[in-house]
Design a protein around this motif. Structure first.
Motif, PDB file in Angstrom:
ATOM      1  N   ILE A 159       0.859  -1.178   0.000  1.00  0.00           N
ATOM      2  CA  ILE A 159       0.000   0.000   0.000  1.00  0.00           C
ATOM      3  C   ILE A 159       0.894   1.225   0.000  1.00  0.00           C
ATOM      4  CG2 ILE A 159      -1.619   1.340   1.395  1.00  0.00           C
ATOM      5  CD1 ILE A 159      -2.810  -1.328   2.262  1.00  0.00           C
ATOM      6  N   THR A 160       0.637   2.140  -0.893  1.00  0.00           N
ATOM      7  CA  THR A 160       1.467   3.337  -0.907  1.00  0.00           C
ATOM      8  C   THR A 160       0.660   4.543  -0.454  1.00  0.00           C
ATOM      9  OG1 THR A 160       0.949   3.937  -3.189  1.00  0.00           O
ATOM     10  CG2 THR A 160       2.790   2.434  -2.850  1.00  0.00           C
ATOM     11  N   LEU A 161       1.309   5.381   0.304  1.00  0.00           N
ATOM     12  CA  LEU A 161       0.693   6.611   0.787  1.00  0.00           C
ATOM     13  C   LEU A 161       1.531   7.775   0.288  1.00  0.00           C
ATOM     14  CD1 LEU A 161       0.211   5.487   4.489  1.00  0.00           C
ATOM     15  CD2 LEU A 161      -1.419   5.299   2.631  1.00  0.00           C
ATOM     16  N   SER A 162       0.901   8.713  -0.351  1.00  0.00           N
ATOM     17  CA  SER A 162       1.680   9.849  -0.825  1.00  0.00           C
ATOM     18  C   SER A 162       0.882  11.136  -0.725  1.00  0.00           C
ATOM     19  CB  SER A 162       2.141   9.620  -2.264  1.00  0.00           C
ATOM     20  OG  SER A 162       1.028   9.364  -3.088  1.00  0.00           O
ATOM     21  N   ARG A 163       1.597  12.205  -0.712  1.00  0.00           N
ATOM     22  CA  ARG A 163       0.985  13.519  -0.591  1.00  0.00           C
ATOM     23  C   ARG A 163       1.074  14.194  -1.961  1.00  0.00           C
ATOM     24  NH1 ARG A 163       4.287  15.731   3.538  1.00  0.00           N
ATOM     25  NH2 ARG A 163       3.059  14.722   5.138  1.00  0.00           N
ATOM     26  N   ALA A 164       0.001  14.791  -2.384  1.00  0.00           N
ATOM     27  CA  ALA A 164       0.047  15.476  -3.669  1.00  0.00           C
ATOM     28  C   ALA A 164      -0.442  16.904  -3.480  1.00  0.00           C
ATOM     29  CB  ALA A 164      -0.832  14.744  -4.670  1.00  0.00           C
ATOM     30  N   PRO A 165       0.248  17.852  -4.092  1.00  0.00           N
ATOM     31  CA  PRO A 165      -0.161  19.248  -3.923  1.00  0.00           C
ATOM     32  C   PRO A 165      -1.495  19.507  -4.606  1.00  0.00           C
ATOM     33  CG  PRO A 165       1.583  19.070  -5.544  1.00  0.00           C
ATOM     34  CD  PRO A 165       1.386  17.695  -4.987  1.00  0.00           C
ATOM     35  N   ARG A 166      -2.263  20.374  -4.032  1.00  0.00           N
ATOM     36  CA  ARG A 166      -3.533  20.743  -4.637  1.00  0.00           C
ATOM     37  C   ARG A 166      -3.734  22.218  -4.325  1.00  0.00           C
ATOM     38  NH1 ARG A 166      -8.030  17.526  -5.999  1.00  0.00           N
ATOM     39  NH2 ARG A 166      -9.894  18.777  -6.250  1.00  0.00           N
ATOM     40  N   LYS A 192      -2.485  26.136  -3.941  1.00  0.00           N
ATOM     41  CA  LYS A 192      -1.246  26.716  -3.427  1.00  0.00           C
ATOM     42  C   LYS A 192      -0.868  26.198  -2.047  1.00  0.00           C
ATOM     43  CE  LYS A 192      -0.666  30.915  -6.080  1.00  0.00           C
ATOM     44  NZ  LYS A 192      -1.015  32.327  -6.193  1.00  0.00           N
ATOM     45  N   LYS A 193      -1.855  26.041  -1.192  1.00  0.00           N
ATOM     46  CA  LYS A 193      -1.528  25.653   0.171  1.00  0.00           C
ATOM     47  C   LYS A 193      -2.013  24.269   0.560  1.00  0.00           C
ATOM     48  CE  LYS A 193      -1.122  30.210   2.250  1.00  0.00           C
ATOM     49  NZ  LYS A 193      -1.784  31.211   3.087  1.00  0.00           N
ATOM     50  N   LYS A 194      -3.000  23.798  -0.163  1.00  0.00           N
ATOM     51  CA  LYS A 194      -3.601  22.522   0.229  1.00  0.00           C
ATOM     52  C   LYS A 194      -2.883  21.344  -0.412  1.00  0.00           C
ATOM     53  CE  LYS A 194      -8.278  24.045   1.224  1.00  0.00           C
ATOM     54  NZ  LYS A 194      -9.662  24.050   0.743  1.00  0.00           N
ATOM     55  N   SER A 195      -3.030  20.214   0.231  1.00  0.00           N
ATOM     56  CA  SER A 195      -2.554  18.995  -0.412  1.00  0.00           C
ATOM     57  C   SER A 195      -3.540  17.867  -0.128  1.00  0.00           C
ATOM     58  CB  SER A 195      -1.156  18.636   0.075  1.00  0.00           C
ATOM     59  OG  SER A 195      -1.131  18.539   1.464  1.00  0.00           O
ATOM     60  N   VAL A 196      -3.496  16.875  -0.969  1.00  0.00           N
ATOM     61  CA  VAL A 196      -4.360  15.719  -0.774  1.00  0.00           C
ATOM     62  C   VAL A 196      -3.477  14.503  -0.502  1.00  0.00           C
ATOM     63  CG1 VAL A 196      -6.131  16.632  -2.320  1.00  0.00           C
ATOM     64  CG2 VAL A 196      -4.385  15.109  -3.236  1.00  0.00           C
ATOM     65  N   THR A 197      -4.099  13.463  -0.022  1.00  0.00           N
ATOM     66  CA  THR A 197      -3.349  12.238   0.256  1.00  0.00           C
ATOM     67  C   THR A 197      -3.849  11.133  -0.666  1.00  0.00           C
ATOM     68  OG1 THR A 197      -3.220  12.938   2.549  1.00  0.00           O
ATOM     69  CG2 THR A 197      -2.639  10.655   2.074  1.00  0.00           C
ATOM     70  N   VAL A 198      -2.915  10.493  -1.331  1.00  0.00           N
ATOM     71  CA  VAL A 198      -3.276   9.431  -2.269  1.00  0.00           C
ATOM     72  C   VAL A 198      -2.921   8.077  -1.659  1.00  0.00           C
ATOM     73  CG1 VAL A 198      -2.962   8.560  -4.616  1.00  0.00           C
ATOM     74  CG2 VAL A 198      -2.757  11.016  -4.168  1.00  0.00           C
ATOM     75  N   VAL A 199      -3.889   7.198  -1.629  1.00  0.00           N
ATOM     76  CA  VAL A 199      -3.673   5.851  -1.098  1.00  0.00           C
ATOM     77  C   VAL A 199      -3.880   4.842  -2.217  1.00  0.00           C
ATOM     78  CG1 VAL A 199      -4.387   4.171   0.639  1.00  0.00           C
ATOM     79  CG2 VAL A 199      -4.664   6.605   1.101  1.00  0.00           C
ATOM     80  N   ALA A 232     -13.050  13.628   8.688  1.00  0.00           N
ATOM     81  CA  ALA A 232     -14.031  14.686   8.434  1.00  0.00           C
ATOM     82  C   ALA A 232     -13.639  15.532   7.229  1.00  0.00           C
ATOM     83  CB  ALA A 232     -14.194  15.568   9.674  1.00  0.00           C
ATOM     84  N   CYS A 233     -13.389  14.849   6.130  1.00  0.00           N
ATOM     85  CA  CYS A 233     -13.070  15.564   4.899  1.00  0.00           C
ATOM     86  C   CYS A 233     -13.473  14.709   3.704  1.00  0.00           C
ATOM     87  CB  CYS A 233     -11.578  15.887   4.842  1.00  0.00           C
ATOM     88  SG  CYS A 233     -10.549  14.431   4.794  1.00  0.00           S
ATOM     89  N   GLY A 234     -13.390  15.296   2.534  1.00  0.00           N
ATOM     90  CA  GLY A 234     -13.758  14.565   1.331  1.00  0.00           C
ATOM     91  C   GLY A 234     -12.817  13.408   1.069  1.00  0.00           C
ATOM     92  N   GLY A 271      -6.985  16.336   1.973  1.00  0.00           N
ATOM     93  CA  GLY A 271      -6.326  16.825   3.185  1.00  0.00           C
ATOM     94  C   GLY A 271      -5.026  16.073   3.385  1.00  0.00           C
ATOM     95  N   ASP A 272      -4.170  16.638   4.173  1.00  0.00           N
ATOM     96  CA  ASP A 272      -2.883  16.008   4.415  1.00  0.00           C
ATOM     97  C   ASP A 272      -2.988  15.111   5.642  1.00  0.00           C
ATOM     98  OD1 ASP A 272      -0.328  15.250   4.751  1.00  0.00           O
ATOM     99  OD2 ASP A 272       0.500  17.265   4.972  1.00  0.00           O
ATOM    100  N   VAL A 273      -3.362  13.871   5.407  1.00  0.00           N
ATOM    101  CA  VAL A 273      -3.568  12.953   6.533  1.00  0.00           C
ATOM    102  C   VAL A 273      -2.626  11.756   6.447  1.00  0.00           C
ATOM    103  CG1 VAL A 273      -5.980  13.607   6.821  1.00  0.00           C
ATOM    104  CG2 VAL A 273      -5.405  11.739   5.277  1.00  0.00           C
TER     105      VAL A 273
END
Ligand SMILES: [Zn+2]
Length: 186
Positions: A98-105, A107-114, A136-138, A151-153
């Motif tokens: 399982i890979t977990l990574s952070r992707a920018p979204r 200017k300030k936000k980022s999402v987490t890809v699983v 508590a996020c999309g 979100g950056d989780v």
């Protein structure tokens, strides 16, 4: 639903080597099969034991079978058919990761890809819903085996995933961002 013929089923089988993915050693940076030619093979094995326990089991079994001619033969064979054997079989069911990574979204936000949850036969829709509620996020299924959480989780997921699905050991979780760093820590 149609039955899948035995030979088309996914997953490694005993006695077959799988060129699915070449795995590289974090100690000598060579493909795992070359480790034994590396002067610091012992260190390679230590790395293997820690990061790829299923591969380490294979190496161990191979070594044991190589040394199994001559004296002590019976003893070793007993050992190979014992607990260790069952354990390695269970772990080699498939190339699970399982890979977990952070992707920018923006200017300030980022999402987490699983990715990779499907390899543990987890229903991605259920998982996405769970993440959404937990943080508590999309959270939605965005690909064949991919979930994007708004979100950056990422750091939390290292605790949350093994807690929710006990069959997923923390060792199966790969941090795509720090992986590179880890490989440099020779
Ligand atoms: Zn190595």
């Amino acid at each position: 639903m149609t039955e899948i013929p035995e030979k088309l089923k996914i997953g490694p089988r005993e006695g077959v080597s799988y060129p699915i993915k070449v795995q590289y050693c974090g100690n000598c940076s060579m493909p795992l099969e070359y480790c034994e030619y590396y002067p610091e093979y012992e260190k390679c094995k230590q790395w293997l034991e820690k990061h790829l326990p299923s591969e380490f089991e294979k190496v161990k079994l191979e070594e044991e079978s190589q040394g199994a001619d001559g004296e002590g033969d019976d003893k070793k064979r007993q050992k190979r058919g014992g607990k260790g054997m069952l354990k390695s079989k269970k772990k080699e069911e498939g190339p699970k990761r399982i890979t977990l990574s952070r992707a920018p979204r923006g200017k300030k936000k980022s999402v987490t890809v699983v990715t990779g949850l499907k390899t543990f036969e987890i229903d991605l829709k259920v998982a996405a819903k769970f993440f959404g509620q937990k943080f508590a996020c999309g959270s939605s299924v965005t690909g064949d085996d991919e979930i994007v959480i708004q979100g950056d989780v990422k750091d939390d997921l290292f605790d949350v995933i093994p807690e929710k699905w006990p069959e997923i050991d923390e060792d199966f979780l790969e941090d795509l961002v720090t992986k590179k760093d880890r490989f440099c820590l020779k």
